[in-house]
Design a protein around this motif. Structure first.
Motif, PDB file in Angstrom:
ATOM      1  N   PRO A 119    -102.306 -47.834 103.739  1.00 22.76           N
ATOM      2  CA  PRO A 119    -103.698 -47.343 103.635  1.00 22.76           C
ATOM      3  C   PRO A 119    -104.671 -48.425 103.184  1.00 22.76           C
ATOM      4  CG  PRO A 119    -102.184 -45.745 102.710  1.00 22.76           C
ATOM      5  CD  PRO A 119    -101.378 -46.980 102.991  1.00 22.76           C
ATOM      6  N   GLU A 120    -104.257 -49.204 102.185  1.00 20.28           N
ATOM      7  CA  GLU A 120    -105.120 -50.276 101.672  1.00 20.28           C
ATOM      8  C   GLU A 120    -105.293 -51.391 102.709  1.00 20.28           C
ATOM      9  OE1 GLU A 120    -105.119 -53.564  98.052  1.00 20.28           O
ATOM     10  OE2 GLU A 120    -103.679 -51.896  98.032  1.00 20.28           O
ATOM     11  N   LYS A 121    -104.178 -51.798 103.355  1.00 16.67           N
ATOM     12  CA  LYS A 121    -104.260 -52.849 104.369  1.00 16.67           C
ATOM     13  C   LYS A 121    -105.141 -52.405 105.539  1.00 16.67           C
ATOM     14  CE  LYS A 121    -101.034 -55.609 102.515  1.00 16.67           C
ATOM     15  NZ  LYS A 121    -101.277 -56.990 102.051  1.00 16.67           N
ATOM     16  N   ASN A 122    -104.982 -51.160 105.929  1.00 16.32           N
ATOM     17  CA  ASN A 122    -105.783 -50.612 107.028  1.00 16.32           C
ATOM     18  C   ASN A 122    -107.273 -50.637 106.693  1.00 16.32           C
ATOM     19  OD1 ASN A 122    -106.219 -48.882 109.525  1.00 16.32           O
ATOM     20  ND2 ASN A 122    -106.909 -47.467 107.942  1.00 16.32           N
ATOM     21  N   ALA A 123    -107.605 -50.171 105.480  1.00 18.87           N
ATOM     22  CA  ALA A 123    -109.010 -50.119 105.076  1.00 18.87           C
ATOM     23  C   ALA A 123    -109.615 -51.522 105.013  1.00 18.87           C
ATOM     24  CB  ALA A 123    -109.135 -49.423 103.721  1.00 18.87           C
ATOM     25  N   ARG A 124    -108.865 -52.480 104.455  1.00 25.40           N
ATOM     26  CA  ARG A 124    -109.384 -53.843 104.331  1.00 25.40           C
ATOM     27  C   ARG A 124    -109.536 -54.512 105.695  1.00 25.40           C
ATOM     28  NH1 ARG A 124    -109.468 -56.626  99.748  1.00 25.40           N
ATOM     29  NH2 ARG A 124    -108.628 -58.528 100.715  1.00 25.40           N
ATOM     30  N   THR A 125    -108.607 -54.240 106.600  1.00 25.65           N
ATOM     31  CA  THR A 125    -108.710 -54.818 107.939  1.00 25.65           C
ATOM     32  C   THR A 125    -109.932 -54.275 108.674  1.00 25.65           C
ATOM     33  OG1 THR A 125    -106.290 -55.014 108.015  1.00 25.65           O
ATOM     34  CG2 THR A 125    -107.460 -55.236 110.111  1.00 25.65           C
ATOM     35  N   HIS A 126    -110.211 -52.982 108.506  1.00 25.32           N
ATOM     36  CA  HIS A 126    -111.415 -52.394 109.113  1.00 25.32           C
ATOM     37  C   HIS A 126    -112.682 -53.067 108.583  1.00 25.32           C
ATOM     38  CE1 HIS A 126    -110.351 -49.050 111.741  1.00 25.32           C
ATOM     39  NE2 HIS A 126    -109.318 -48.787 110.963  1.00 25.32           N
ATOM     40  N   ARG A 127    -112.599 -53.568 107.356  1.00 29.61           N
ATOM     41  CA  ARG A 127    -113.771 -54.232 106.763  1.00 29.61           C
ATOM     42  C   ARG A 127    -113.774 -55.733 107.054  1.00 29.61           C
ATOM     43  NH1 ARG A 127    -112.524 -50.578 102.301  1.00 29.61           N
ATOM     44  NH2 ARG A 127    -111.516 -52.293 101.157  1.00 29.61           N
ATOM     45  N   GLY A 128    -112.804 -56.215 107.843  1.00 24.48           N
ATOM     46  CA  GLY A 128    -112.791 -57.618 108.251  1.00 24.48           C
ATOM     47  C   GLY A 128    -111.896 -58.526 107.450  1.00 24.48           C
ATOM     48  N   HIS A 129    -111.130 -57.981 106.476  1.00 25.92           N
ATOM     49  CA  HIS A 129    -110.253 -58.819 105.643  1.00 25.92           C
ATOM     50  C   HIS A 129    -108.876 -58.922 106.286  1.00 25.92           C
ATOM     51  CE1 HIS A 129    -113.145 -58.908 102.334  1.00 25.92           C
ATOM     52  NE2 HIS A 129    -113.321 -57.612 102.540  1.00 25.92           N
ATOM     53  N   TRP A 130    -108.343 -60.135 106.385  1.00 25.91           N
ATOM     54  CA  TRP A 130    -107.035 -60.372 106.991  1.00 25.91           C
ATOM     55  C   TRP A 130    -106.041 -60.671 105.873  1.00 25.91           C
ATOM     56  CZ3 TRP A 130    -105.547 -59.092 111.597  1.00 25.91           C
ATOM     57  CH2 TRP A 130    -104.396 -59.637 112.151  1.00 25.91           C
TER      58      TRP A 130
END
Length: 399
Positions: A119-130
């Motif tokens: 969930p955290e990785k998904n949310a951060r990726t949606h915000r542009g964080h790799w």
């Protein structure tokens, strides 16, 4: 013929089954109804089918003298005042098994996602964080799954968990035979201390209200996650919110909430919104096509058997009489206060009217008695009125 109203978009399998059993007067409404709307809509209705959003209180039941049965097309029945329904001679039926697999699969999926920090990785990726870091991400293999409430769903969760390599422990207030390699925990606190994943599968009500308090959440490992797919009131949301924000808990998944929107137009409000390590789902544990189809058929079948034969097997609030085909000329269904002399007086009334009883089945549950009587002749109106006038009679129906 009985008039049936089904609320809250109950699966078409319910209507199909009822029609196959000969019931044609069926009204379907897409939403839940408030108490005043229920009184108006159900004034002349024999059976109502509901899901979790319709609440049937004791006061509402007082205004529905014609109602003969309630079908809860879900697992839970705490949306109905069960003692009040029984006192009015109304059995309540539900579907305790039909969505077991669907809920169990969701819990296992949530456990895997949370431990991998998806969930955290998904949310951060949606915000542009790799963020490819493996820190804090774990396999579920060899992790301890702690199940609180080892009923139908809890046991199924345990079986699925073992299939992916988890070690299962459980706590229940009743003694339960373990399935697979599951081990019972001696205390709730002992389970919380050792579990990497805690999943809740307990009934609602005062005994489980805020079962997960600040103190109990603090007992869990800081790397552990909490899953609740049981009842919204079981978890103290403020305590959980504080633990998550203060990093005293690694994550959570909730499918049920203390206050839920009544429809998709109403906003869902929760302090947990916006937390990247939390999965929030809108009470969809049993919302699969398979589960809803099975629930529709299961509850509809129980209602049809009651209407056609007086069967109360699997009623959650009522004396249970198994299915018995009506082979005699007439069948009387008599609900009464469980007190001495009722059956003797009733049978004397049959004898006085010249009626020969060919079969009789009695069961009691607390203050309620339920007797099914088959006779080999038509029942005179005078006898039926006399039975209904008996001081202990709650309801008397002729099939």
């Amino acid at each position: 013929m009985a008039k049936i109203v089904l609320l809250e978009k109950i699966h078409p399998s319910a209507v199909d089954h009822l029609r196959s059993e000969g019931f044609t007067e069926i009204v379907q409404l897409p939403t839940a109804l408030k108490s005043n709307e229920l009184r108006t809509t159900l004034a002349d209705v024999d059976v109502v089918g509901i899901r979790s959003a319709t609440h049937v209180s004791a006061d509402t039941l007082k205004h529905l003298p014609n109602l003969k049965a309630i079908g809860c097309f879900c697992i839970g029945t705490n949306q109905v005042d069960l003692p009040a329904a029984a006192a009015q001679g109304i059995p309540v039926f539900n579907a305790p098994f039909s969505n077991t697999r669907s809920v169990a699969e969701l819990v296992i999926a949530q456990a895997i996602l949370l431990l991998r920090r998806i969930p955290e990785k998904n949310a951060r990726t949606h915000r542009g964080h790799w963020d490819k870091s493996a820190q804090g991400a774990y396999e579920v293999r060899n992790k301890v799954l702690g199940i609180i409430g080892y009923g139908n769903i809890g046991a199924q969760v345990g079986i699925l968990a073992e299939s992916v390599g988890m070690r299962v422990t459980y706590y229940d207030v009743e003694s339960k035979l373990p399935l697979g390699n599951a081990r019972p925990a001696a205390t709730l606190e002992g389970l919380l201390e050792q579990a990497d994943i805690v999943t809740l599968h307990v009934p609602g009500g005062s005994l489980t209200e805020n079962l997960m308090t600040t103190e109990r959440i603090a007992t869990m490992k800081p790397t552990a996650v909490l899953i609740n797919a049981s009842r919204g009131g079981v978890v103290d949301i403020d305590a959980l919110n504080a633990a998550l924000r203060e990093r005293r808990l690694a994550g959570a998944a909730l499918d049920v909430f203390p206050a839920e929107p009544k429809n998709d137009k109403e906003e869902f409000v929760s302090p947990l919104r916006g937390l990247d390590n939390v999965i929030l789902t809108p009470h969809i544990g049993g919302s699969t096509e398979e589960a809803q189809e099975n629930i529709g058929r299961e509850v509809a079948d129980k209602l049809a058997r009651f209407l056609k034969a007086g069967t109360t097997r699997w009623a959650v609030n009522f004396p249970e009489i198994p299915h018995l085909e009506k082979e005699a000329k007439s069948r009387i269904l008599h609900v009464h206060r469980n007190e001495p002399g009722v059956i003797a007086r009733m049978n004397a009334d049959f004898a006085e009217a010249g009626m020969n009883i060919v079969a009789q089945h009695l069961q009691t549950r607390g203050p309620i008695g339920y007797v099914m009587t088959d006779v080999d002749a038509p029942i005179p109106a005078a006898l039926l009125n006399k039975l209904r006038g008996e001081p202990a009679t709650i309801r008397c129906e002729l099939l």
